[in-house]
Design a protein around this motif. Sequence first.
Motif, PDB file in Angstrom:
ATOM      1  N   GLN A  13       0.819  -1.022   0.191  1.00 36.36           N
ATOM      2  CA  GLN A  13       0.109  -0.069  -0.233  1.00 36.36           C
ATOM      3  C   GLN A  13       0.870   1.257  -0.099  1.00 36.36           C
ATOM      4  O   GLN A  13       0.559   2.230  -0.679  1.00 36.36           O
ATOM      5  N   THR A  14       2.024   1.212   0.592  1.00 39.44           N
ATOM      6  CA  THR A  14       2.771   2.464   0.827  1.00 39.44           C
ATOM      7  C   THR A  14       4.239   1.862   0.432  1.00 39.44           C
ATOM      8  O   THR A  14       4.761   1.119   1.166  1.00 39.44           O
ATOM      9  N   VAL A  15       4.833   2.557  -0.617  1.00 45.61           N
ATOM     10  CA  VAL A  15       6.040   1.826  -0.928  1.00 45.61           C
ATOM     11  C   VAL A  15       7.350   3.167  -0.887  1.00 45.61           C
ATOM     12  O   VAL A  15       6.857   4.146  -1.297  1.00 45.61           O
ATOM     13  N   LEU A  16       8.589   2.903  -0.536  1.00 47.11           N
ATOM     14  CA  LEU A  16       9.577   3.841  -0.651  1.00 47.11           C
ATOM     15  C   LEU A  16      10.659   2.887  -1.352  1.00 47.11           C
ATOM     16  O   LEU A  16      11.240   1.960  -0.958  1.00 47.11           O
ATOM     17  N   CYS A  17      10.829   3.611  -2.582  1.00 47.25           N
ATOM     18  CA  CYS A  17      12.140   3.035  -3.315  1.00 47.25           C
ATOM     19  C   CYS A  17      13.406   3.725  -3.098  1.00 47.25           C
ATOM     20  O   CYS A  17      13.399   4.985  -3.279  1.00 47.25           O
ATOM     21  N   VAL A  18      14.363   3.240  -2.585  1.00 43.90           N
ATOM     22  CA  VAL A  18      15.577   3.753  -2.262  1.00 43.90           C
ATOM     23  C   VAL A  18      16.687   3.291  -3.220  1.00 43.90           C
ATOM     24  O   VAL A  18      17.097   1.968  -3.411  1.00 43.90           O
ATOM     25  N   VAL A  19      17.218   4.375  -4.232  1.00 43.34           N
ATOM     26  CA  VAL A  19      18.247   4.001  -4.975  1.00 43.34           C
ATOM     27  C   VAL A  19      19.449   5.112  -4.965  1.00 43.34           C
ATOM     28  O   VAL A  19      19.177   6.053  -4.373  1.00 43.34           O
ATOM     29  N   LYS A 109       9.578   9.021   7.821  1.00 45.98           N
ATOM     30  CA  LYS A 109       8.558  10.208   7.315  1.00 45.98           C
ATOM     31  C   LYS A 109       7.537   9.326   6.500  1.00 45.98           C
ATOM     32  O   LYS A 109       6.364   9.941   6.654  1.00 45.98           O
ATOM     33  N   ILE A 110       7.839   8.580   5.798  1.00 45.06           N
ATOM     34  CA  ILE A 110       6.931   8.107   4.593  1.00 45.06           C
ATOM     35  C   ILE A 110       6.161   6.933   5.382  1.00 45.06           C
ATOM     36  O   ILE A 110       5.063   6.635   4.894  1.00 45.06           O
ATOM     37  N   LYS A 111       6.716   6.163   6.186  1.00 42.67           N
ATOM     38  CA  LYS A 111       6.015   5.241   6.829  1.00 42.67           C
ATOM     39  C   LYS A 111       5.430   3.944   5.812  1.00 42.67           C
ATOM     40  O   LYS A 111       4.391   3.596   5.911  1.00 42.67           O
ATOM     41  N   PRO A 164       9.593   5.813  15.644  1.00 40.17           N
ATOM     42  CA  PRO A 164      10.076   4.797  15.078  1.00 40.17           C
ATOM     43  C   PRO A 164       9.284   4.080  14.356  1.00 40.17           C
ATOM     44  O   PRO A 164       7.920   4.180  14.151  1.00 40.17           O
ATOM     45  N   TRP A 165       9.483   3.460  13.102  1.00 37.09           N
ATOM     46  CA  TRP A 165       8.544   2.884  12.211  1.00 37.09           C
ATOM     47  C   TRP A 165       9.031   1.436  11.587  1.00 37.09           C
ATOM     48  O   TRP A 165      10.410   1.411  11.315  1.00 37.09           O
ATOM     49  N   GLY A 166       8.273   0.487  11.486  1.00 38.26           N
ATOM     50  CA  GLY A 166       8.869  -0.839  11.389  1.00 38.26           C
ATOM     51  C   GLY A 166       8.167  -0.919   9.723  1.00 38.26           C
ATOM     52  O   GLY A 166       7.032  -1.155   9.509  1.00 38.26           O
ATOM     53  N   VAL A 167       9.184  -1.654   8.722  1.00 36.93           N
ATOM     54  CA  VAL A 167       8.942  -2.057   7.464  1.00 36.93           C
ATOM     55  C   VAL A 167       8.471  -3.351   7.697  1.00 36.93           C
ATOM     56  O   VAL A 167       8.903  -4.300   8.236  1.00 36.93           O
ATOM     57  N   THR A 168       7.560  -3.745   6.560  1.00 36.05           N
ATOM     58  CA  THR A 168       6.923  -5.043   6.616  1.00 36.05           C
ATOM     59  C   THR A 168       7.703  -6.237   5.896  1.00 36.05           C
ATOM     60  O   THR A 168       7.835  -7.151   6.191  1.00 36.05           O
ATOM     61  N   ARG A 169       8.145  -5.391   4.665  1.00 37.68           N
ATOM     62  CA  ARG A 169       8.937  -6.213   3.590  1.00 37.68           C
ATOM     63  C   ARG A 169       9.905  -5.331   2.736  1.00 37.68           C
ATOM     64  O   ARG A 169       9.768  -4.045   2.444  1.00 37.68           O
ATOM     65  N   LEU A 170      11.186  -6.089   2.525  1.00 34.14           N
ATOM     66  CA  LEU A 170      12.006  -5.557   1.624  1.00 34.14           C
ATOM     67  C   LEU A 170      12.114  -6.435   0.341  1.00 34.14           C
ATOM     68  O   LEU A 170      12.158  -7.545   0.363  1.00 34.14           O
TER      69      LEU A 170
END
Length: 240
Positions: A13-19, A109-111, A164-170
């Motif tokens: 649902q909410t994605v952060l792409c880091v490159v 920020k993005i969560k 703090p924020w926990g990411v569900t998947r990488l």
Amino acid sequence: MADLPIFDDSQVQTVLCVVAHPDDMEYGGSAAVARWVEHGAHVSYLLLTAGEAGIRGKDPSEVGPLRSREQREACAAVGVENLTILDLPDGMLEHGLDLRKRIAREIRKIKPDTVVTLNWDEKATWGLNQADHRAAGLATLDAIRDADNPWVFRDLMAGEGLEPWGVTRLIVNGVVPDYAVELTEANIDAAVDSLRCHKQYLSALGSHPDPQEMITGMTADAGRAAGVAHALGIKLYELR
């Protein structure tokens, strides 16, 4: 029998792409982004550099703004509205506390429930991996943990109010995959358009394959492994 299972992305649902650079998401990754945006997900891009050292015949002061413009166009092609480009030096990214903190800040920020990055190994599916890609991928892996730990980078919470924020998947692109993201023709078309947006950069490379042939061929190969027409092969890490 298909070798790659299809990734169930219904919970993305909410994605952060880091490159590291402009164009890094456009070699297949943007096709999955187009799919997720089409399905209602909110996708943000975090670029660690402006790619200013990427064109040998032009000064970085000219190339940085040029490549940033091309990246904004590439984002628009797949429906991404939130693009952040940091001011770190292209070609000289260093894995360390500063880089981890800057990525962790964006995660808080993005969560995002899902973070996407590139292969951090010495070898990638296309050959020997590039230094900035390795630094960016490894720092992203570490920053995911940092973002969830209240006792790391305490000033992010105390000084900036970022809990703090926990990411569900990488999800990692550019590796030997263990899952596939199924893609439609519309996703492929959007991805091709996004890569074509890097017009001056691709032109400067001189012998770059046609984006249509490259993206179609890449996703068709992964599709065959997954038993579908087109797919993006990914490495999936479930974190929760």
